[in-house]
Design a protein around this motif. Structure first.
Motif, PDB file in Angstrom:
ATOM      1  N   ARG A  30      68.117  49.471 -47.352  1.00 13.18           N
ATOM      2  CA  ARG A  30      68.663  50.746 -46.659  1.00 13.18           C
ATOM      3  C   ARG A  30      67.715  51.028 -45.402  1.00 13.18           C
ATOM      4  N   ILE A  31      68.361  50.612 -44.339  1.00 16.45           N
ATOM      5  CA  ILE A  31      67.660  50.550 -43.015  1.00 16.45           C
ATOM      6  C   ILE A  31      68.056  52.005 -42.069  1.00 16.45           C
ATOM      7  N   ILE A  32      67.065  52.385 -41.610  1.00 15.00           N
ATOM      8  CA  ILE A  32      67.358  53.454 -40.458  1.00 15.00           C
ATOM      9  C   ILE A  32      67.155  52.669 -39.247  1.00 15.00           C
ATOM     10  N   ALA A  33      68.130  52.734 -38.345  1.00 15.13           N
ATOM     11  CA  ALA A  33      67.843  51.854 -36.924  1.00 15.13           C
ATOM     12  C   ALA A  33      67.975  53.033 -35.976  1.00 15.13           C
ATOM     13  N   LEU A  34      66.605  53.113 -35.159  1.00 17.19           N
ATOM     14  CA  LEU A  34      66.702  54.282 -34.491  1.00 17.19           C
ATOM     15  C   LEU A  34      66.962  53.919 -32.885  1.00 17.19           C
ATOM     16  N   ALA A  35      67.874  53.038 -32.552  1.00 18.14           N
ATOM     17  CA  ALA A  35      68.173  52.886 -31.289  1.00 18.14           C
ATOM     18  C   ALA A  35      69.574  51.973 -31.320  1.00 18.14           C
ATOM     19  N   VAL A  51      72.551  49.351 -42.494  1.00 19.07           N
ATOM     20  CA  VAL A  51      72.149  50.497 -41.685  1.00 19.07           C
ATOM     21  C   VAL A  51      72.786  51.890 -42.249  1.00 19.07           C
ATOM     22  N   ILE A  52      71.785  52.681 -42.704  1.00 21.65           N
ATOM     23  CA  ILE A  52      72.295  53.819 -43.339  1.00 21.65           C
ATOM     24  C   ILE A  52      72.263  55.223 -42.339  1.00 21.65           C
ATOM     25  N   GLY A  53      71.691  54.809 -41.146  1.00 18.17           N
ATOM     26  CA  GLY A  53      71.356  55.943 -40.298  1.00 18.17           C
ATOM     27  C   GLY A  53      70.891  55.578 -38.995  1.00 18.17           C
ATOM     28  N   THR A  54      71.343  56.205 -37.918  1.00 16.74           N
ATOM     29  CA  THR A  54      70.962  55.717 -36.465  1.00 16.74           C
ATOM     30  C   THR A  54      71.095  57.056 -35.690  1.00 16.74           C
ATOM     31  N   ALA A  84      67.847  60.313 -46.961  1.00 15.12           N
ATOM     32  CA  ALA A  84      68.861  58.972 -47.030  1.00 15.12           C
ATOM     33  C   ALA A  84      67.960  57.969 -47.929  1.00 15.12           C
ATOM     34  N   ASP A  85      66.752  58.232 -48.075  1.00 16.08           N
ATOM     35  CA  ASP A  85      65.926  57.479 -48.719  1.00 16.08           C
ATOM     36  C   ASP A  85      65.832  55.713 -48.378  1.00 16.08           C
ATOM     37  N   PRO A  86      65.468  55.724 -47.132  1.00  9.69           N
ATOM     38  CA  PRO A  86      65.353  54.179 -46.621  1.00  9.69           C
ATOM     39  C   PRO A  86      64.209  53.732 -47.257  1.00  9.69           C
ATOM     40  N   ASP A  87      64.400  52.177 -47.369  1.00 11.29           N
ATOM     41  CA  ASP A  87      63.106  51.544 -47.484  1.00 11.29           C
ATOM     42  C   ASP A  87      62.526  50.949 -46.232  1.00 11.29           C
ATOM     43  N   ARG A 110      58.059  52.564 -44.670  1.00  9.47           N
ATOM     44  CA  ARG A 110      57.635  51.575 -43.946  1.00  9.47           C
ATOM     45  C   ARG A 110      58.498  51.723 -42.493  1.00  9.47           C
ATOM     46  N   ILE A 111      57.491  51.730 -41.478  1.00  9.78           N
ATOM     47  CA  ILE A 111      58.007  51.555 -40.089  1.00  9.78           C
ATOM     48  C   ILE A 111      57.640  50.296 -39.362  1.00  9.78           C
ATOM     49  N   VAL A 112      58.521  49.628 -38.776  1.00 11.82           N
ATOM     50  CA  VAL A 112      58.306  48.461 -37.838  1.00 11.82           C
ATOM     51  C   VAL A 112      59.076  48.991 -36.552  1.00 11.82           C
ATOM     52  N   TYR A 113      58.361  48.173 -35.534  1.00 11.79           N
ATOM     53  CA  TYR A 113      58.830  48.519 -34.317  1.00 11.79           C
ATOM     54  C   TYR A 113      59.376  47.441 -33.307  1.00 11.79           C
TER      55      TYR A 113
END
Length: 288
Positions: A30-35, A51-54, A84-87, A110-113
């Protein structure tokens, strides 16, 4: 809704070290992708359905348009992200609000860049995303294919003579590129010599007089459907500039060229071809 979010906040605030360690190694589902480029690259390796949110402007491929929006470059909706409960959150190092990301990090998510600068970095993005999602094989195939295409373009133009080019990233205020800017790496491949490459910032603001003094042989004006061409500089006022005198203008699609994805190579191929045509015209006129 507020009750649910409050429970989520409370739960995340007390994530144990053991749970956090486990989170660092499991495959992201469950990924939030911010771009937009992050979304596109996840789809490229086969992880788009995770991808569950962007953020706004994530419009490629077509399926990306239906992903819920949880913010934009200026602000993220913290409550919507937590609900959204992302992992995993994949954030853009230079394109997301740092204060919001710091808040999210405190809840144990968890946040990666993503931080691509050069065209080669896109292959690294594929491989990194493959590790995060357990899709290493698919990601490696995409990385190899991407690098092969990139190297082919490089080899095609590596011995071409340089041609002077002003890159009009934005007309008002007049903004160009330099140093480590993404478009700078691309025009280097085409052997276009940017007279402002040594500027102190990657995206310097330039005044018109500076451009006139540099006498560029061509002017590159990226365009998109969202930008009005009426905002562009009327270069015809400076007919002594070689680019203006010879009508040497190029208008690449900025939606493709400026995104750190494999589609940038499609637009780069066309850009280099157009630059080469202007280069040949210039050297022919000069009798070289």
């Amino acid at each position: 809704m507020k009750t649910i979010v409050s429970l989520v906040l409370l739960t995340l605030a007390f994530v144990s070290p053991e749970a956090n360690a486990e989170q660092q190694t499991k495959e992201a589902k469950r990924i939030i992708a911010l771009a937009p480029h992050i979304v596109e690259n996840l789809f490229q390796i086969g992880a788009g359905d995770r991808v569950i949110g962007t953020t706004d402007h994530s419009d490629y491929p077509e399926a990306a348009k239906s992903i819920p929006r949880i913010g934009n470059y200026a602000r993220l909706n913290i409550e919507d992200i937590l609900a959204a409960d992302p992992d995993l959150i994949i954030a853009w190092k230079t394109g997301n609000p740092t204060d919001d990301l710091e808040r999210l990090a405190k809840f144990g998510i968890r946040i990666v860049y993503s931080d691509p600068h050069s065209p080669e970095d896109v292959a690294g993005e594929f491989r990194r995303f493959g590790e995060l999602t357990g899709l290493e094989q698919q990601a490696e195939q995409q990385a190899i294919g991407y690098l092969a295409k990139l190297n082919k373009i490089k080899q095609q133009y590596q011995d071409k003579p340089w041609v002077s080019a002003f890159y009009e990233l934005w007309p008002r205020p007049l903004t160009s590129i330099a140093a480590n800017a993404w478009p700078q790496h691309l025009i280097n491949i085409c052997r276009a010599n940017n007279p402002f490459v040594q500027s102190k910032t990657d995206y310097p603001q330039i005044n018109l007089e500076q451009v006139v003094l540099k006498n560029p042989q061509l002017i590159i004006q990226p365009r998109s459907s969202a930008r009005s061409i009426t905002d562009e500089i009327n270069w015809k006022q400076w007919s002594d500039i070689p680019a203006v005198k010879n009508n040497a203008f190029i208008h690449p699609d900025e939606n493709q060229l400026h995104r750190m994805t494999s589609r940038a190579l499609n637009e780069l191929t066309l850009l280099c071809q157009q630059i080469d045509e202007i280069r040949e015209r210039h050297y022919k006129q000069a009798g070289l």
